[in-house]
Design an enzyme around this catalytic site. Structure first.
Site, PDB file in Angstrom:
ATOM      1  N   GLU A 211       0.754  -1.485   0.002  1.00  0.00           N
ATOM      2  CA  GLU A 211      -0.027  -0.243  -0.104  1.00  0.00           C
ATOM      3  C   GLU A 211       0.874   1.025   0.137  1.00  0.00           C
ATOM      4  OE1 GLU A 211      -1.521   0.860   3.954  1.00  0.00           O
ATOM      5  OE2 GLU A 211      -3.171   2.550   3.420  1.00  0.00           O
TER       6      GLU A 211
ATOM      7  N   ASN B 276      -6.793   5.743  -1.803  1.00  0.00           N
ATOM      8  CA  ASN B 276      -6.181   5.299  -1.556  1.00  0.00           C
ATOM      9  C   ASN B 276      -6.386   4.164  -2.458  1.00  0.00           C
ATOM     10  OD1 ASN B 276      -3.781   2.751  -0.211  1.00  0.00           O
ATOM     11  ND2 ASN B 276      -4.779   3.840   1.465  1.00  0.00           N
TER      12      ASN B 276
ATOM     13  N   LYS C 207      -9.470   1.803  -1.935  1.00  0.00           N
ATOM     14  CA  LYS C 207      -9.432   1.176  -0.944  1.00  0.00           C
ATOM     15  C   LYS C 207     -10.888   1.838   0.242  1.00  0.00           C
ATOM     16  CE  LYS C 207      -7.269   1.423   4.139  1.00  0.00           C
ATOM     17  NZ  LYS C 207      -5.524   1.651   4.547  1.00  0.00           N
TER      18      LYS C 207
ATOM     19  N   GLU D 162      -5.942   8.928   7.637  1.00  0.00           N
ATOM     20  CA  GLU D 162      -6.606   8.420   6.528  1.00  0.00           C
ATOM     21  C   GLU D 162      -7.659   8.841   6.645  1.00  0.00           C
ATOM     22  OE1 GLU D 162      -5.898   4.432   4.753  1.00  0.00           O
ATOM     23  OE2 GLU D 162      -4.645   3.694   6.709  1.00  0.00           O
TER      24      GLU D 162
ATOM     25  N   CYS E 174      -4.735  -3.293   2.841  1.00  0.00           N
ATOM     26  CA  CYS E 174      -4.643  -3.370   4.556  1.00  0.00           C
ATOM     27  C   CYS E 174      -5.914  -2.902   5.026  1.00  0.00           C
ATOM     28  CB  CYS E 174      -3.524  -1.751   4.243  1.00  0.00           C
ATOM     29  SG  CYS E 174      -3.540  -1.986   6.336  1.00  0.00           S
TER      30      CYS E 174
ATOM     31  N   ASN F 153       0.348  -1.937   5.087  1.00  0.00           N
ATOM     32  CA  ASN F 153       1.324  -0.567   6.237  1.00  0.00           C
ATOM     33  C   ASN F 153       0.696  -0.319   7.760  1.00  0.00           C
ATOM     34  OD1 ASN F 153       3.248   2.322   5.116  1.00  0.00           O
ATOM     35  ND2 ASN F 153       1.217   0.603   3.606  1.00  0.00           N
TER      36      ASN F 153
HETATM   37  N1  CDV Z   1      -2.640   1.548   6.756  1.00  0.00           N
HETATM   38  C1  CDV Z   1      -4.193  -0.029   7.402  1.00  0.00           C
HETATM   39  O1  CDV Z   1      -5.325   0.747   7.172  1.00  0.00           O
HETATM   40  N2  CDV Z   1      -3.399   0.193   8.627  1.00  0.00           N
HETATM   41  C2  CDV Z   1      -4.338  -0.241   9.604  1.00  0.00           C
HETATM   42  C3  CDV Z   1      -4.443   0.293  11.111  1.00  0.00           C
HETATM   43  C4  CDV Z   1      -4.333   1.130  11.537  1.00  0.00           C
HETATM   44  C5  CDV Z   1      -4.448  -0.343  11.557  1.00  0.00           C
HETATM   45  C6  CDV Z   1      -4.458  -1.906   9.808  1.00  0.00           C
HETATM   46  O2  CDV Z   1      -5.394  -2.388   9.453  1.00  0.00           O
HETATM   47  O3  CDV Z   1      -3.710  -2.515   8.879  1.00  0.00           O
END
Ligand code: CDV
Length: 309
Positions: A46, A106, A123, A142, A168, A193
């Site tokens: 990501e 994103n 996203k 975010e 993510c 991330n």
């Molecule tokens: N970049 C993300 O979406 N990170 C989230 C954190 C904040 C929990 C994740 O689900 O990994």
């Protein structure tokens, strides 16, 4: 057998001061390793071209927009796409997208091994918050910098199979995999991330974070009889640690490859898409076994509502 030799290209940390040119050079080194390993598909994290900027609170929109791409490929990212085309490798790569209309997403894209962009995903499950939060150990903004994705969860035919993307936090939601599963997905690609410590509970450290990550990805793979390729941006970015734990998971939910560092690292596996068939035709044959007459709440209600005491 329908084997897709797939490279999960984990990236180590990207500092705020690192230029996109430097980052793209690192990505090309990984891509060359993927080619040497025989890959036709490479999955990057990501927001792969920059540091994980949503940890920083910004009020000046010009400052925010410097982290976004207005074109993909753009001047600085073009060498990556050129090298992938030369190698005959399809790419899945995440980036911050600023549209000509001024919208911020994103995003991740999928290219064919011939280098055409064949798929885009924005996203949907954006974690975090929109305003500065004094209660957190660090920020996760975010919801401030991105709109929720507006493209749904599509799939595309590529690499001889049915391919889907998410990003993510989407990997923690069973709805993500199920909507993809209902379209016959055979490989879900995602970048992440994930901070190594929960910003709202310091006792939840890297072990728990890796446990929840593996649990979510392995369950999504098993319950939808699909491969899942999950790729980290890892390591310490300007003092802020991110977990590694990049994974390739088979349609039985088993991990077949996992990263061992928090640096730039390649994992590779020949993913046989035909391994999806058994699960899709037996225990998770949706057509025979799903009971949609009982699932209405999933799309009619967002939050949990407990009965009155
Ligand atoms: N970049 C993300 O979406 N990170 C989230 C954190 C904040 C929990 C994740 O689900 O990994």
């Amino acid at each position: 057998m329908r084997e897709v030799v797939t490279a999960a290209l984990q990236m180590g940390p990207i500092q705020k001061a690192d230029s996109r040119k430097d980052v793209v050079e690192r990505m090309i080194v990984l891509l060359d390793q993927a080619k040497a390993a025989g890959a036709t598909l490479a999955v990057f994290p990501e927001l792969a071209f920059t540091t994980f900027f949503p940890r920083w609170y910004m009020e000046d929109q010009a400052e925010v927009d410097q982290w976004f791409e207005t074109a993909i490929p753009g001047n600085e990212t073009a060498p990556l796409f050129k090298r992938a085309r030369e190698h005959g490798i399809g790419l899945n790569v995440g980036y911050a997208e600023l549209t000509p209309e001024g919208r911020h997403f994103n995003t991740s894209i999928l290219t064919s091994p011939q280098g055409e962009i064949i798929g885009k995903y924005r996203k949907i499950h954006l974690p975090g918050h929109a305003e500065y939060d004094t209660e957190r150990a660090f920020q996760h903004l975010e919801k401030r910098y991105f709109e929720p994705g507006d493209l749904g969860f599509p799939v595309w035919r590529s690499q001889g199979g049915v391919m889907g993307m998410c990003i993510c936090n989407d990997r923690r939601w069973p709805e993500t995999y199920r909507v993809l599963g209902l379209q016959g997905v055979e490989m879900v690609m995602l970048g992440f991330n994930t901070p190594s410590v929960n910003s709202q509970m310091s006792s939840e450290g890297p072990e728990d974070r890796l446990f929840h990550h593996r649990l979510s990805v392995q369950a999504g793979a098993y319950q939808n009889a699909t491969w899942v390729v999950a790729v980290a941006k890892a390591g310490v970015e300007d003092g802020h640690p991110l977990i590694g734990g990049s994974l390739i998971v088979d349609p039985n939910g088993k991990i077949v490859a996992e990263s061992t560092t928090e640096e730039d690292e390649m994992l590779v596996h020949a993913c046989d898409l035909d391994l999806c068939t058994f699960g899709k035709e037996t225990i998770f044959d949706f057509k025979r076994h799903r009971r949609i007459e009982h699932y209405g709440l999933i799309t009619s209600q967002t939050g949990a509502v407990a009965p009155n005491e």
